[in-house]
Design a protein around this motif. Sequence first.
Motif, PDB file in Angstrom:
ATOM      1  N   ARG A 153       3.335  -1.356 -10.522  1.00  0.00           N
ATOM      2  CA  ARG A 153       4.104  -2.586 -10.328  1.00  0.00           C
ATOM      3  C   ARG A 153       4.513  -2.800  -8.876  1.00  0.00           C
ATOM      4  O   ARG A 153       5.443  -3.542  -8.601  1.00  0.00           O
ATOM      5  CB  ARG A 153       5.343  -2.542 -11.215  1.00  0.00           C
ATOM      6  N   ALA A 154       3.830  -2.176  -7.953  1.00  0.00           N
ATOM      7  CA  ALA A 154       4.196  -2.282  -6.534  1.00  0.00           C
ATOM      8  C   ALA A 154       4.128  -3.713  -6.034  1.00  0.00           C
ATOM      9  O   ALA A 154       4.948  -4.122  -5.212  1.00  0.00           O
ATOM     10  CB  ALA A 154       3.279  -1.393  -5.692  1.00  0.00           C
TER      11      ALA A 154
ATOM     12  N   ARG B 129       0.835  -1.200   0.000  1.00  0.00           N
ATOM     13  CA  ARG B 129       0.000   0.000   0.000  1.00  0.00           C
ATOM     14  C   ARG B 129       0.872   1.252   0.000  1.00  0.00           C
ATOM     15  O   ARG B 129       0.585   2.208  -0.708  1.00  0.00           O
ATOM     16  CB  ARG B 129      -0.920  -0.012   1.218  1.00  0.00           C
ATOM     17  N   ASN B 130       1.937   1.250   0.796  1.00  0.00           N
ATOM     18  CA  ASN B 130       2.830   2.410   0.848  1.00  0.00           C
ATOM     19  C   ASN B 130       3.477   2.680  -0.503  1.00  0.00           C
ATOM     20  O   ASN B 130       3.620   3.834  -0.911  1.00  0.00           O
ATOM     21  CB  ASN B 130       3.915   2.202   1.906  1.00  0.00           C
ATOM     22  N   GLN B 131       3.884   1.627  -1.200  1.00  0.00           N
ATOM     23  CA  GLN B 131       4.499   1.814  -2.509  1.00  0.00           C
ATOM     24  C   GLN B 131       3.491   2.368  -3.517  1.00  0.00           C
ATOM     25  O   GLN B 131       3.837   3.198  -4.348  1.00  0.00           O
ATOM     26  CB  GLN B 131       5.100   0.506  -3.009  1.00  0.00           C
ATOM     27  N   ARG B 132       2.272   1.915  -3.449  1.00  0.00           N
ATOM     28  CA  ARG B 132       1.250   2.434  -4.365  1.00  0.00           C
ATOM     29  C   ARG B 132       0.942   3.895  -4.063  1.00  0.00           C
ATOM     30  O   ARG B 132       0.797   4.701  -4.976  1.00  0.00           O
ATOM     31  CB  ARG B 132      -0.003   1.593  -4.286  1.00  0.00           C
ATOM     32  N   VAL B 133       0.849   4.223  -2.794  1.00  0.00           N
ATOM     33  CA  VAL B 133       0.594   5.618  -2.417  1.00  0.00           C
ATOM     34  C   VAL B 133       1.768   6.500  -2.842  1.00  0.00           C
ATOM     35  O   VAL B 133       1.570   7.589  -3.389  1.00  0.00           O
ATOM     36  CB  VAL B 133       0.331   5.732  -0.892  1.00  0.00           C
ATOM     37  N   ALA B 134       2.992   6.023  -2.633  1.00  0.00           N
ATOM     38  CA  ALA B 134       4.173   6.802  -3.030  1.00  0.00           C
ATOM     39  C   ALA B 134       4.205   6.996  -4.543  1.00  0.00           C
ATOM     40  O   ALA B 134       4.490   8.099  -5.028  1.00  0.00           O
ATOM     41  CB  ALA B 134       5.441   6.108  -2.557  1.00  0.00           C
TER      42      ALA B 134
END
Length: 152
Positions: free
Chosen positions: A63-64, A9-14
């Motif tokens: 691609r997270a 989730r953090n990678q998608r938000v970033a």
Amino acid sequence: MTAAVSGLRNQRVAGAALSLIGIVSIGLSLQYPLGDATEPGPAYYPLILSVLLTAFGAVVAWRADESRLDISSWWENGRPLAILVVLAAATLALEHLGFRLTVAAVLVVLLGALERRDWRVVLPIAVLFPVATYALLHNALKINLPLGPFGI
């Protein structure tokens, strides 16, 4: 929520945040004249960088789930803070030490001390990179860079 789901989730938000910043930057860049490839205007390079930021942010968000990068340990050991401290010190030292000595010192600290690379690799990089960069920026592109003691 598990750590894997939280990291995903953090990678998608970033990635989405990077894309959003890129889109806003595209809008701001287009307020200035674009020019063309032979005579770029003030918006030319910021627009290119904004498009790249938007694209890379979209790739990160998309691609997270395929990413296996674990940066939690990198953040926990204080590296980002150390890098900021080194860059702040370099900013303060630039006028006094000059471009070449400052860049050499930054490379020694970042590569040698922070990344713990082999000194036989770090020292040639710390000597050759500032010299080559200075030659490109000062001699080829005619950008005035601060000189250090003894004109170094």
